[in-house]
Motif scaffolding. Structure first.
Motif, PDB file in Angstrom:
ATOM      1  N   ILE A 233      55.249 -54.859 -57.322  1.00 37.07           N
ATOM      2  CA  ILE A 233      56.347 -55.086 -57.033  1.00 37.07           C
ATOM      3  C   ILE A 233      56.234 -53.088 -55.641  1.00 37.07           C
ATOM      4  O   ILE A 233      56.181 -51.838 -56.773  1.00 37.07           O
ATOM      5  CB  ILE A 233      57.310 -55.104 -57.653  1.00 37.07           C
ATOM      6  N   SER A 234      56.792 -53.805 -54.499  1.00 40.22           N
ATOM      7  CA  SER A 234      57.288 -52.572 -53.858  1.00 40.22           C
ATOM      8  C   SER A 234      57.568 -52.414 -52.919  1.00 40.22           C
ATOM      9  O   SER A 234      58.415 -53.311 -52.329  1.00 40.22           O
ATOM     10  CB  SER A 234      55.941 -51.914 -53.449  1.00 40.22           C
TER      11      SER A 234
ATOM     12  N   THR B 282      59.955 -49.864 -61.640  1.00 41.95           N
ATOM     13  CA  THR B 282      59.909 -51.093 -61.620  1.00 41.95           C
ATOM     14  C   THR B 282      59.325 -51.792 -63.092  1.00 41.95           C
ATOM     15  O   THR B 282      60.159 -50.992 -64.327  1.00 41.95           O
ATOM     16  CB  THR B 282      58.919 -51.240 -61.131  1.00 41.95           C
ATOM     17  N   TYR B 283      60.160 -53.421 -63.209  1.00 37.58           N
ATOM     18  CA  TYR B 283      59.532 -53.815 -64.501  1.00 37.58           C
ATOM     19  C   TYR B 283      58.544 -54.930 -64.471  1.00 37.58           C
ATOM     20  O   TYR B 283      58.843 -55.602 -62.998  1.00 37.58           O
ATOM     21  CB  TYR B 283      60.951 -53.963 -65.186  1.00 37.58           C
ATOM     22  N   TYR B 284      57.776 -55.448 -64.717  1.00 35.84           N
ATOM     23  CA  TYR B 284      56.963 -56.860 -64.709  1.00 35.84           C
ATOM     24  C   TYR B 284      57.434 -57.627 -66.358  1.00 35.84           C
ATOM     25  O   TYR B 284      57.142 -56.555 -67.440  1.00 35.84           O
ATOM     26  CB  TYR B 284      55.126 -56.401 -64.925  1.00 35.84           C
TER      27      TYR B 284
ATOM     28  N   SER C 272      59.444 -60.209 -61.780  1.00 29.40           N
ATOM     29  CA  SER C 272      59.276 -58.771 -61.072  1.00 29.40           C
ATOM     30  C   SER C 272      60.343 -57.628 -61.123  1.00 29.40           C
ATOM     31  O   SER C 272      61.256 -59.345 -60.530  1.00 29.40           O
ATOM     32  CB  SER C 272      58.236 -58.414 -60.732  1.00 29.40           C
ATOM     33  N   CYS C 273      60.670 -56.168 -61.447  1.00 26.96           N
ATOM     34  CA  CYS C 273      62.355 -55.992 -60.241  1.00 26.96           C
ATOM     35  C   CYS C 273      61.777 -54.276 -60.316  1.00 26.96           C
ATOM     36  O   CYS C 273      60.664 -53.836 -60.453  1.00 26.96           O
ATOM     37  CB  CYS C 273      63.126 -56.446 -61.089  1.00 26.96           C
TER      38      CYS C 273
ATOM     39  N   ALA D  41      68.194 -47.127 -65.188  1.00 28.98           N
ATOM     40  CA  ALA D  41      68.047 -47.893 -64.191  1.00 28.98           C
ATOM     41  C   ALA D  41      66.853 -48.902 -64.901  1.00 28.98           C
ATOM     42  O   ALA D  41      66.944 -50.458 -64.108  1.00 28.98           O
ATOM     43  CB  ALA D  41      67.462 -47.237 -63.244  1.00 28.98           C
ATOM     44  N   GLU D  42      65.808 -48.437 -65.697  1.00 28.71           N
ATOM     45  CA  GLU D  42      65.075 -49.358 -66.209  1.00 28.71           C
ATOM     46  C   GLU D  42      65.840 -50.394 -67.521  1.00 28.71           C
ATOM     47  O   GLU D  42      65.181 -51.784 -67.463  1.00 28.71           O
ATOM     48  CB  GLU D  42      64.148 -48.279 -67.651  1.00 28.71           C
ATOM     49  N   GLU D  43      67.088 -50.517 -67.391  1.00 29.61           N
ATOM     50  CA  GLU D  43      67.501 -51.404 -68.632  1.00 29.61           C
ATOM     51  C   GLU D  43      68.528 -52.431 -68.039  1.00 29.61           C
ATOM     52  O   GLU D  43      68.151 -53.496 -68.272  1.00 29.61           O
ATOM     53  CB  GLU D  43      68.252 -50.120 -69.505  1.00 29.61           C
TER      54      GLU D  43
END
Length: 134
Positions: A70-71, A58-60, A49-50, A107-109
């Motif tokens: 994630i937080s 965030t990304y999972y 995760s990020c 940010a997402e990439e």
């Protein structure tokens, strides 16, 4: 000096929960992505995760979607990984890592590429062991 210090690992039964914590210092959180990675014995490291410091994106990984969250805390001094419904195959050393966002990536990439392994971390923590008993 950049520091990433993980804590919160331990032994849990199948289906149980753990919350990992990564204390971060020495850099401007808003300029970085913080990722969680894990490595089981004899296996390659995989991204979990990020979270992007700039906007909270965030990304999972598919394997943890719906179970892990994630937080960060309000002061952005800690990044948490809440892990629910844990499985024995998720026994591993869990690491947090940091990478500044550079270049053209959104940010997402950036988070996606970070977790997938296309982008390498600049900094690593020392890891915390998570053991899920069957």
């Amino acid at each position: 000096e950049v520091q990433l210090v993980e804590s919160g690992g331990g032994l849990v039964q199948t289906g149980g929960s753990l919350r990992l914590s990564c204390a971060v210092s020495g850099f401007t959180f808003d300029d970085y992505a913080i990722g969680w990675f894990r490595q089981a014995p004899g296996k390659e490291r995989e991204g979990v995760s990020c979270i992007e410091g700039s906007d909270g994106t965030t990304y999972y990984a598919d394997s943890v979607k719906g179970r892990f969250t994630i937080s960060t805390d309000n002061a952005k001094n800690r990044v948490y990984l809440q892990m629910n419904s844990l499985k024995p195959e998720e026994t591993a050393v869990y690491y947090c890592a940091a990478r500044p966002r550079r270049g053209w990536a959104t940010a997402e990439e950036h988070c996606t590429y970070f977790v997938s392994g296309l982008y390498s971390p600049d900094y690593w923590g020392q890891g915390t062991q998570v053991t899920v008993s069957s």
